[in-house]
Design an enzyme around this catalytic site. Structure first.
Site, mmCIF file in Angstrom:
data_model
loop_
_atom_site.group_PDB
_atom_site.id
_atom_site.type_symbol
_atom_site.label_atom_id
_atom_site.label_comp_id
_atom_site.label_asym_id
_atom_site.label_seq_id
_atom_site.Cartn_x
_atom_site.Cartn_y
_atom_site.Cartn_z
ATOM 1 N N LYS A 267 1.037 3.587 -4.114
ATOM 2 C CA LYS A 267 1.902 3.377 -2.943
ATOM 3 C C LYS A 267 1.286 3.983 -1.680
ATOM 4 O O LYS A 267 1.970 4.580 -0.864
ATOM 5 C CB LYS A 267 3.298 3.940 -3.199
ATOM 6 C CG LYS A 267 3.994 3.338 -4.416
ATOM 7 C CD LYS A 267 5.369 3.942 -4.630
ATOM 8 C CE LYS A 267 6.062 3.322 -5.828
ATOM 9 N NZ LYS A 267 5.452 3.708 -7.126
ATOM 10 N N ARG A 268 -0.003 3.778 -1.510
ATOM 11 C CA ARG A 268 -0.702 4.339 -0.364
ATOM 12 C C ARG A 268 -0.397 3.544 0.902
ATOM 13 O O ARG A 268 -0.173 2.347 0.871
ATOM 14 C CB ARG A 268 -2.208 4.349 -0.614
ATOM 15 C CG ARG A 268 -2.659 5.221 -1.772
ATOM 16 C CD ARG A 268 -2.351 6.683 -1.520
ATOM 17 N NE ARG A 268 -3.041 7.545 -2.476
ATOM 18 C CZ ARG A 268 -2.448 8.390 -3.290
ATOM 19 N NH1 ARG A 268 -1.131 8.481 -3.285
ATOM 20 N NH2 ARG A 268 -3.148 9.154 -4.113
#
Length: 270
Positions: A89-90
């Protein structure tokens, strides 16, 4: 090999849309067992029944300084014919985003990664430029708080649209390398169906089955494309911890096989 091609080959090899989450929790693992050994046994037991594995980086970061080494070795354990998705979830800008992309897609050599679109296209571009990797953009997530932002209405192309719809449309527009997918929760069936009808060619990474309450039958009916494909069905706790103690690996194998077979049962209509 392009991500979609590898995904299709992996799915055909094991006749599976199932993706097992490798989320080692010391409180639930057998007493005295290391996370690396736990992962190795889970992979060996479940590999015949899955299309791939989703690795939630937070569980490895929580292990301290040895976490990255465990993460790296876990990636090496996974058979190369199966897909590996880093659930990271960067989402950041400039060199930070480039560094995240290098760490996950070069150093770990994962086949795919989850990313957050909140900072806009320039935060995702370093990932998207890895043309052979699968880039899964958070669209409509499975948690209850998803409605705080994702279901807000906004003006888009002269119409009032939900924010998650704008994200999906942007993802489709950015998909020039055919390497973008969407994360859509199994707890959002009406919206899942709507998104699939609108974007039949995008792969969907679908969490929320099992502990979060997502319905498997509805997920297959609403989340796959007209050929019963392009849905990656994620399951973690219900498989990893199906049994406790020394039988954990056998329990995981049986749970994975049962879920794979249940998914295929619902795919028969295709």
């Amino acid at each position: 090999m392009k991500f979609l091609e590898k995904l299709k080959q992996a799915g055909n090899r094991n006749k599976s849309l199932l993706c097992v989450g490798l989320d080692p929790d010391p409180k639930l693992m057998p007493v005295g067992m290391s996370a690396l050994e736990f992962n190795r046994e889970i992979i060996e037991a479940t590999a015949p029944f899955v299309c791939g594995y989703k690795i939630n980086l937070a569980f490895y970061e929580a292990l301290g300084k040895q976490g990255w080494e465990i993460l790296s070795e876990t990636c090496e354990f996974i058979p190369r014919e199966l897909i590996t998705i880093a659930d990271a979830k960067r989402g950041d800008i400039g060199n930070t985003s480039k560094a995240y992309a290098r760490a996950i897609l070069d150093e770990l050599d994962c086949d795919g990664v989850t990313v957050s679109p909140y900072l806009g296209y320039d935060s995702l571009e370093p990932f998207i430029e890895y043309q052979d990797k699968g880039i899964f953009i958070l669209c409509l997530t499975s948690n209850q708080g998803s409605t705080d932002f994702q279901m807000l209405k906004t003006e888009y192309l002269g119409q009032k649209r939900f924010l998650y719809e704008v994200v999906a449309d942007k993802a489709s527009l950015w998909n020039r390398y055919e390497n973008i997918g969407l994360v859509v929760g199994a707890t959002q069936q009406e919206e899942l169906k709507k998104l699939r009808l609108s974007y039949p060619k995008l792969p969907f990474l679908i969490p929320g089955i099992g502990a979060q309450g997502g319905d498997l039958k509805a997920t297959i009916e609403n989340g796959t494309n007209p050929n019963g494909e392009l849905a990656i069905i994620c399951a973690s706790r219900g498989i990893l911890y199906a049994r406790s103690g020394s039988e954990f690996a056998q329990g995981a194998a049986e749970a994975a096989e049962q879920m794979r077979d249940a998914i295929n049962h619902y795919r028969k209509r295709f």
